[in-house]
Design a protein around this motif. Structure first.
Motif, short mmCIF file in Angstrom:
data_model
loop_
_atom_site.label_atom_id
_atom_site.label_comp_id
_atom_site.label_asym_id
_atom_site.label_seq_id
_atom_site.Cartn_x
_atom_site.Cartn_y
_atom_site.Cartn_z
N THR A 97 0.85 -1.19 0.00
CA THR A 97 0.00 0.00 0.00
C THR A 97 0.88 1.24 0.00
OG1 THR A 97 -1.87 1.09 1.09
CG2 THR A 97 -0.15 0.18 2.51
N SER A 98 0.28 2.38 -0.29
CA SER A 98 1.01 3.66 -0.22
C SER A 98 0.58 4.38 1.06
CB SER A 98 0.71 4.53 -1.44
OG SER A 98 -0.69 4.71 -1.60
N THR A 99 1.57 4.87 1.80
CA THR A 99 1.29 5.52 3.07
C THR A 99 1.42 7.04 3.00
OG1 THR A 99 3.61 5.24 3.72
CG2 THR A 99 2.05 3.51 4.39
N ALA A 100 2.06 7.55 1.95
CA ALA A 100 2.18 9.00 1.78
C ALA A 100 2.55 9.28 0.33
CB ALA A 100 3.23 9.58 2.71
N LYS A 101 2.21 10.47 -0.15
CA LYS A 101 2.58 10.84 -1.51
C LYS A 101 2.50 12.35 -1.66
CE LYS A 101 -2.13 10.17 -3.32
NZ LYS A 101 -2.97 9.43 -4.32
N ASN A 102 3.20 12.84 -2.68
CA ASN A 102 3.07 14.23 -3.08
C ASN A 102 3.17 14.28 -4.59
OD1 ASN A 102 5.82 14.13 -3.74
ND2 ASN A 102 6.44 14.93 -1.74
N HIS A 103 3.50 15.42 -5.14
CA HIS A 103 3.49 15.55 -6.60
C HIS A 103 4.68 14.87 -7.28
CE1 HIS A 103 6.10 18.82 -5.32
NE2 HIS A 103 6.59 18.87 -6.53
N GLU A 104 5.69 14.42 -6.50
CA GLU A 104 6.87 13.83 -7.13
C GLU A 104 7.36 12.55 -6.46
OE1 GLU A 104 9.89 16.75 -6.97
OE2 GLU A 104 10.00 16.78 -4.77
N SER A 105 6.67 12.06 -5.42
CA SER A 105 7.12 10.84 -4.76
C SER A 105 5.95 10.11 -4.12
CB SER A 105 8.18 11.15 -3.71
OG SER A 105 7.61 11.85 -2.62
N VAL A 106 6.18 8.79 -3.89
CA VAL A 106 5.19 7.93 -3.21
C VAL A 106 5.94 7.08 -2.20
CG1 VAL A 106 3.59 5.99 -3.47
CG2 VAL A 106 3.59 7.85 -5.16
N THR A 107 5.44 7.02 -0.98
CA THR A 107 6.01 6.15 0.05
C THR A 107 5.16 4.89 0.15
OG1 THR A 107 6.88 8.01 1.30
CG2 THR A 107 6.63 5.94 2.49
N LEU A 108 5.84 3.72 0.04
CA LEU A 108 5.17 2.43 0.04
C LEU A 108 5.53 1.64 1.29
CD1 LEU A 108 6.06 1.47 -3.65
CD2 LEU A 108 3.84 2.32 -2.85
N SER A 109 4.62 0.73 1.70
CA SER A 109 4.94 -0.23 2.76
C SER A 109 4.26 -1.54 2.44
CB SER A 109 4.49 0.29 4.12
OG SER A 109 3.08 0.32 4.21
N TRP A 110 4.75 -2.63 3.04
CA TRP A 110 4.21 -3.97 2.78
C TRP A 110 4.50 -4.86 3.98
CZ3 TRP A 110 8.06 -1.56 0.13
CH2 TRP A 110 9.37 -2.03 0.31
N SER A 111 3.88 -6.00 4.02
CA SER A 111 4.13 -6.99 5.07
C SER A 111 5.35 -7.81 4.69
CB SER A 111 2.93 -7.90 5.26
OG SER A 111 1.80 -7.15 5.65
N ALA A 112 6.12 -8.20 5.71
CA ALA A 112 7.37 -8.93 5.47
C ALA A 112 7.10 -10.31 4.87
CB ALA A 112 8.14 -9.07 6.77
N SER A 113 8.00 -10.73 4.00
CA SER A 113 7.99 -12.09 3.47
C SER A 113 8.69 -13.02 4.44
CB SER A 113 8.68 -12.12 2.10
OG SER A 113 8.01 -11.31 1.17
N SER A 114 8.52 -14.33 4.22
CA SER A 114 9.23 -15.35 5.00
C SER A 114 10.06 -16.19 4.04
CB SER A 114 8.25 -16.22 5.78
OG SER A 114 7.35 -16.87 4.90
N ASP A 115 11.07 -16.89 4.62
CA ASP A 115 11.98 -17.68 3.79
C ASP A 115 12.56 -18.79 4.66
OD1 ASP A 115 13.49 -17.91 1.17
OD2 ASP A 115 15.16 -17.76 2.57
N ASP A 116 12.95 -19.92 4.04
CA ASP A 116 13.49 -21.03 4.82
C ASP A 116 14.85 -20.69 5.43
OD1 ASP A 116 14.59 -20.97 2.24
OD2 ASP A 116 15.29 -23.04 2.44
#
Length: 609
Positions: A97-116
């Protein structure tokens, strides 16, 4: 632990060796915690899993890691995994999802992945192309910049592990950047109330009232006779000093305000100022210490120092965080930083030099190691740059300079705080160029006292003076608070007398054996490097005040060989015409006594061409 044991000498306790052996024979199958990449200074527990240079390692015994204890280097602590190569990709990131934005940038966040084994990073894709990476397993947010305004972008994220396996892409997330901000076409209001706050022969200091703007004023431009010459770069800077002007000349100054969009205001009304006459050329100097505190003398603004002083020593920069930190600080007394900088600029425009003096009676400085030396250089350079000082004065007293036992040759010192002071001073001189002044104000024990004895404080300034004599501008030894001192003729002379001043000065002008050793002679300084330090009034020092008449007797003898009939006889009968002048503690006490020192001695020194 006894230091004589074999385990102490090898660096691994016996217990560690036994635990390592047992762990090797009987591997522990405990819960595995994925700790990511190995790092020093981290506590690890048995069963922890780390990666290092692409390989996995299991912790065999609990410990806190250190540099040099990398997993391949300490098999007693880490067991390399010998399992099959890691081919399993991480899970796809979720909830992008995007948590913040303006006319020249977007801040994104996501849930962590898992790995063996462990996720080592993420890759962000914009419209299908990679654009930014979060490089640690814990970084599940990123700001994507350089985007176009009012434009829809689609983002996806993939996770990766140490083996290079990449997950499937997350679900796509689309968002639209904000519209561009409105174009600012409104200029600030014109500055009002322009005025001169000080005038010199080559500079004028100006001030004005702040302008207003619909967005914000970012700076001002000063114009001289219609041409731009100087800029104040912050909103709050409503003053500037214009230098490089001609003496006794009238100039018209105007000011414009500007904003971030480049809009400029109309000019202020003009203010006309006439510079002063050029200062006289002097062959002899009068050096004075202006002290940054009130000790009962008087509080005088720096710009108001008597014009009779050629060199003003601002006293003092002192250590912050303890004597051994090396970090120096200075805060103007009863003045803002801006006003103090303007005062220095004014004095410099009058042809005078303003130096920052370090130490003093209460400012003990110990440069005992490389860290303290580096802190000293960095903090002093910051002060020099901030205020525009013309040089550095070393006024070190007490334990700031003291020779360690076994340090017996002033030409090759070994005491750390002396060696580090020399190196630090040399670095500052090199950084600030050939025009940067160096002066010193030691007590007699630290210089002339080194003839009778060399050790501890006695003669402790000699290695500093000798090592820096090629850049030394003036040495003005304090001829006060000193008692009696032995001179070149082997006789002891009392402070406050013409004999004392002549005898102490000639030791520097002729050189003298150090510690009574004729084969270790401190070489003479040039006459133009030697200045006598005197109290400006009886109140300024505990002892050593000399009346102007007696000072002039000493100077007549030193400069012209004109004897006053004293006990001390010059080794060079004709005197030293190049002898440079007088220093005083202090400018403040001089004003307290209605300028007795500066008036009488400036008139005397000006009789020499």
């Amino acid at each position: 632990m006894p230091t004589s044991s074999a385990s102490a000498r090898t660096g691994l306790p016996v217990l560690v060796v036994l635990v390592a052996l047992l762990s090797f024979l009987f591997p522990v199958t405990a819960y595995t915690a994925d700790r990511g990449a190995w790092a020093p200074n981290v506590p690890y527990t048995v069963g922890d899993l780390v990666t290092y240079l692409g390989k996995g390692y299991d912790c065999r015994q609990s410990h806190t890691s250190l540099v040099g204890w990398e997993p391949p280097n300490v098999p007693a602590l880490w067991l390399e995994r010998t399992s099959a190569p890691d081919t399993q990709a991480p899970t796809a990131p979720a909830q992008l999802t995007s948590t913040a934005k303006n006319h020249e940038s977007v801040t994104l966040s996501w849930s962590a992945s898992s790995d063996d084994v462990g996720v080592t990073g993420y890759e962000v894709f914009v419209n299908g192309g990679a654009t930014a990476s979060a490089t640690t397993a814990g970084a599940t947010t990123v700001t994507v910049s350089g985007l176009a305004a009012n434009t829809t972008y689609t983002f996806t994220v993939k996770a990766r592990d140490a083996a290079g396996n990449r997950s499937a892409a997350s679900a796509a997330h689309s968002t639209t950047t904000s519209p561009p901000p409105p174009v600012d076409t409104e200029a600030p209001s014109a500055p009002t109330g322009p005025r001169s706050t000080s005038v010199g022969s080559t500079s004028v200091s100006l001030a004005w009232n702040a302008s207003t703007d619909n967005v914000g004023v970012t700076g001002y431009e000063v114009f001289v006779n219609g041409g731009a010459t100087a800029s104040a770069t912050t909103t709050g800077a409503t003053s500037a000093t214009v230098s490089g002007l001609a003496a006794n000349t009238t100039y018209a100054f105007t000011v414009k305000a500007r904003d971030a969009a480049g809009n400029r205001s109309a000019p202020s009304v003009a203010v006309s100022v006439t510079t002063t006459n050029a200062p006289p050329t002097r062959s002899k100097v009068l050096v004075g210490y202006w002290h940054n505190f009130d000790n009962g003398s008087t509080n005088i603004r720096l710009r108001d120092v008597s014009a009779k002083f050629d060199v003003i020593q601002v006293a003092f920069a002192e250590p912050v965080g303890g004597a051994g930190s090396g970090t120096m600080g200075f805060t103007p007394y009863n003045s803002s930083v801006g006003d103090f900088k303007a005062d220095i600029a004014l004095l410099r425009s009058q042809g005078r030099r303003v130096l920052i003096s370090i130490g003093g009676a209460n400012g003990t400085i110990h440069l005992d190691d490389a860290t303290a030396r580096q802190n000293f250089v960095a903090s002093m350079q910051s002060l020099i740059t901030t205020y525009g000082f013309d040089g550095l004065d070393l006024d070190l007293e007490g334990s700031s300079l003291s020779l360690n036992g076994g340090d017996t040759d002033f030409r090759n010192p070994t005491t750390p705080r002396i060696v580090n002071l020399i190196q630090a001073t040399r670095q500052l001189l090199d950084q600030n160029g050939s025009g940067f002044l160096l002066t010193m104000a030691p007590e007699t024990a630290y210089v002339q006292g080194g003839m009778a004895a060399y050790g501890g404080p006695w003669g402790a300034y000699l290695p500093v003076i000798h090592a820096l004599r090629d850049r030394l501008t003036y040495l003005h030894v304090q001829h006060y608070n000193t008692g009696t001192v032995t001179a070149l003729d082997g006789r002891a002379y009392a402070q406050g007398t013409p004999d004392f001043h002549v005898a102490m000065a000639e030791m520097l002008l002729r050189g003298f054996p150090v510690g009574g050793n004729a084969s270790a002679t401190f070489p003479a300084l040039r006459p133009d490097q030697v200045v006598i330090g005197l109290p400006s009034s009886p109140q300024a020092a505990g002892g050593g005040y000399t009346t102007p008449a007696n000072v002039h007797k000493a100077l007549d003898y030193l400069l012209k060989g004109q004897s006053f009939g004293g006990a001390y006889v010059l080794r060079q009968p004709a005197g030293y015409p190049g002898f440079k002048g007088l220093m005083t503690w202090s400018i403040n006490w001089d004003q307290f006594t209605q300028f007795e020192f500066s008036n009488s001695h400036r008139a005397y020194l000006d009789t020499y061409p």
